[in-house]
Each structure stands twice: as structure tokens, then as C-alpha cells.
Design an enzyme around this catalytic site. Structure first.
Site, mmCIF file in Angstrom:
data_model
loop_
_atom_site.group_PDB
_atom_site.id
_atom_site.type_symbol
_atom_site.label_atom_id
_atom_site.label_comp_id
_atom_site.label_asym_id
_atom_site.label_seq_id
_atom_site.Cartn_x
_atom_site.Cartn_y
_atom_site.Cartn_z
ATOM 1 N N ASN A 10 32.807 -3.939 30.145
ATOM 2 C CA ASN A 10 32.780 -3.447 31.522
ATOM 3 C C ASN A 10 32.215 -2.027 31.477
ATOM 4 O OD1 ASN A 10 33.282 -2.497 34.075
ATOM 5 N ND2 ASN A 10 35.520 -2.666 33.945
ATOM 6 N N LYS A 12 31.540 -0.102 33.856
ATOM 7 C CA LYS A 12 32.030 0.756 34.951
ATOM 8 C C LYS A 12 30.861 1.527 35.576
ATOM 9 C CE LYS A 12 36.537 0.702 32.857
ATOM 10 N NZ LYS A 12 37.831 1.342 32.639
ATOM 11 N N HIS A 99 39.802 -5.604 39.216
ATOM 12 C CA HIS A 99 40.046 -4.550 38.217
ATOM 13 C C HIS A 99 41.000 -3.512 38.809
ATOM 14 C CE1 HIS A 99 39.457 -1.231 35.455
ATOM 15 N NE2 HIS A 99 38.998 -2.116 34.592
ATOM 16 N N GLU A 101 40.981 -0.444 38.762
ATOM 17 C CA GLU A 101 40.304 0.674 39.442
ATOM 18 C C GLU A 101 39.869 0.262 40.847
ATOM 19 O OE1 GLU A 101 37.552 1.367 36.241
ATOM 20 O OE2 GLU A 101 39.205 2.105 35.027
ATOM 21 N N GLU A 171 45.189 -6.203 31.509
ATOM 22 C CA GLU A 171 44.882 -4.798 31.274
ATOM 23 C C GLU A 171 46.010 -3.927 31.831
ATOM 24 O OE1 GLU A 171 40.309 -4.270 30.859
ATOM 25 O OE2 GLU A 171 40.859 -3.931 32.939
ATOM 26 N N GLY A 177 41.593 3.620 29.261
ATOM 27 C CA GLY A 177 40.962 4.919 29.068
ATOM 28 C C GLY A 177 41.891 6.004 28.552
ATOM 29 N N SER A 217 41.829 0.441 26.150
ATOM 30 C CA SER A 217 41.674 1.215 24.908
ATOM 31 C C SER A 217 41.420 0.334 23.679
ATOM 32 C CB SER A 217 42.888 2.130 24.689
ATOM 33 O OG SER A 217 42.963 3.093 25.740
HETATM 34 P P1 13P Z 1 38.866 1.237 28.215
HETATM 35 O O1 13P Z 1 38.436 0.261 27.143
HETATM 36 O O2 13P Z 1 37.918 2.388 28.379
HETATM 37 O O3 13P Z 1 40.286 1.635 28.076
HETATM 38 O O4 13P Z 1 38.746 0.436 29.608
HETATM 39 C C1 13P Z 1 39.332 -0.809 29.703
HETATM 40 C C2 13P Z 1 38.912 -1.444 30.979
HETATM 41 O O5 13P Z 1 39.290 -1.015 32.049
HETATM 42 C C3 13P Z 1 38.000 -2.583 30.909
HETATM 43 O O6 13P Z 1 37.881 -3.212 32.139
#
Ligand code: 13P
Length: 255
Positions: A10, A12, A99, A101, A171, A177, A217
Site C-alpha cells: 500500500n 499510500k 483502511h 486511515e 491491521e 507506521g 510495521s
Molecule cells: P506500515 O507498514 O507503514 O506500518 O503501514 C501498514 C499499512 O497501513 C498498510 O496498509
């Protein structure tokens, strides 16, 4: 593992169209021999889908393509939104839906997630549905109940065949992150509970087929600790997916 592992990146809100094309080209060199064993998918931002899709097609790369979101309506007056057929037109195979976010910053709810999941399937693509608890939910010891209810809401009304084909990414919000992760065993407990929920909704064959990914992560250093767990079928990777070598190492670990 009977289920084919998936490692999805992803991206982002990173990478222009040009940067995305270069990244996917570099990635191919690393993952060329993996495809038989591991499904590698990239999910660029909308503006890079076309260039990445073109590279995948022209160079015949064995890399799947996904979008990060879409609207549930087939078309209409929704300024700024993207419809399923626009993604199909760019040869997207997958769409990330729900997601954390999107839920946190863009008002995504269980109800809109469910509408999008249906719309993705109707368009002939497969949703990668994200679920996961906040730190507050975890500290209240309500993780599994919370995640189960997210799964039930997201998949409501699907057929058993769709319930088997959906991809679910577990997740934990607090692991995204942050460099923090649950223990692999703890992540597997939630993945097993997700699988059981799919089983309760769509039957045991669907539960055995559905792929459950872990996300949050994931790095080359810890990926294999998650992949050895029986109910974890791969990963949804954020930060470590932005570099070809680290993403490829994670994909290699899934083999
Ligand atoms: P990270 O791998 O940067 O923690 O992000 C995970 C994520 O949100 C994947 O959709």
C-alpha cells in the site's frame, strides 16, 4: 500452505506516476521468480495507476495491481471520487477498502465499507478489506470482539463464493507506521478469529479459502515471524513497500 500467500504494498500518498513506474520495474527484477508461490500486488495512488499498469502490461510483469479506495456508486456527481469501472479500465485486480486511515481521516464507516465491498465484487475485482483495533480497544481487551464485528459488517450480504475470495487485512491501528507490532501469536489469534467469523457467515470451505493478511510495521526483519503463523497468509505493507529491495525481501519471506 494451501492458500496462496499474498504480499501487497500500500503506497499510500507516496510516488508520482513516474516514480511509481520505476519502482514497479525495479520490483520485478526482485520478484520475477516468486509468482508461482506468492501473489505480489502493488497499490499505488490513483494518479500512478495508469503508468504502473502500463509498465506491468508492456513488460509482462507478474505483479497484481490494486487501488487504495473507490466510491460505491457506479458513476455520478461525486467530485473527486473514483468509480469501479475506472479502475477496471486500468486493469486493477484489487481495491483496498476500509483502511484505518480512510476510517479515521475520511469518514469511512462499516456501512460505507460494506457498500464498497459489494461494488468492488460487482465490477469483477476483489476487495482487500482492512480491519483492526485502536489502542483503546486493545487496552480494554476487546480486540477480537471489535474485529469480528468489523468483519461481519464489511462482508454482510456477500455470497459464499465472494466470502471465500475476499482478502482481509488485519491491521491493528496502533501498529501502523509505529514500528510496534503485536506478537506473531497474538496476530494469529486475531487472524484465526477473523477466519472463524468468515466460517460462521459463509461456511467452512470459505473459511479455509479466505486469505487473511497481517499489516502494521511489517519489515524484512520481522516478516517471516508472521508468515510462519498458520492463519496468516501474507502481509499488507506500507512503508517497507516504497523500496523495491525491502518489499521484495518481504515477498521472498512469504514463499
Ligand atoms: P506500515 O507498514 O507503514 O506500518 O503501514 C501498514 C499499512 O497501513 C498498510 O496498509
Amino acid at each position: 500452505m494451501a492458500r496462496r500467500p499474498m504480499v501487497a504494498g500500500n503506497w499510500k500518498m507516496y510516488k508520482t506516476a513516474g516514480e511509481g513506474a520505476i519502482l514497479v520495474q525495479n520490483l520485478e527484477e526482485h520478484v520475477r521468480d516468486l509468482w508461482e508461490d506468492v501473489e505480489v500486488v502493488v497499490c499505488p495512488p490513483f494518479t500512478a495507476l495508469k503508468s504502473v499498469s502500463t509498465v506491468i502490461e508492456l513488460d509482462r510483469l507478474q505483479i497484481g495491481l490494486g487501488a487504495q479506495d473507490m466510491h460505491w456508486e457506479p458513476e455520478g456527481a461525486y467530485t473527486g471520487a473514483i468509480a469501479a469501472r475506472m479502475l477496471v479500465d486500468l486493469r486493477c485486480d484489487y481495491v483496498i477498502v476500509g483502511h484505518s486511515e480512510r476510517r479515521e481521516y475520511f469518514g469511512e464507516t462499516d456501512a460505507t465499507v460494506n457498500k464498497k465491498v459489494h461494488a468492488v465484487f460487482e465490477a469483477g475485482m476483489v476487495p482487500i478489506v482492512c480491519v483492526g483495533e485502536s489502542l483503546a480497544v486493545r487496552e480494554a481487551d476487546e480486540t477480537e470482539a471489535f474485529v469480528r464485528s468489523q468483519v461481519r459488517a464489511a462482508l454482510e450480504g456477500l455470497t459464499a463464493e465472494q466470502g471465500a475470495r475476499v482478502v482481509i487485512a488485519y491491521e491493528p491501528v496502533w501498529a501502523i507506521g509505529t514500528g510496534r507490532t503485536p506478537t506473531p501469536e497474538g496476530a494469529n489469534d486475531v487472524a484465526r478469529s477473523i477466519r472463524a467469523t468468515v466460517g460462521a457467515m459463509f461456511g467452512q470451505p470459505a473459511a479455509m479459502q479466505v486469505r487473511v493478511l497481517y499489516g502494521g510495521s511489517v519489515k524484512p526483519e520481522n516478516a517471516s515471524t508472521f508468515f510462519v503463523e498458520p492463519d496468516i497468509d501474507g502481509a499488507l505493507v506500507g512503508g517497507a513497500a516504497l523500496k523495491a529491495d525491502s518489499f521484495a525481501e518481504i515477498a521472498e519471506a512469504a514463499r
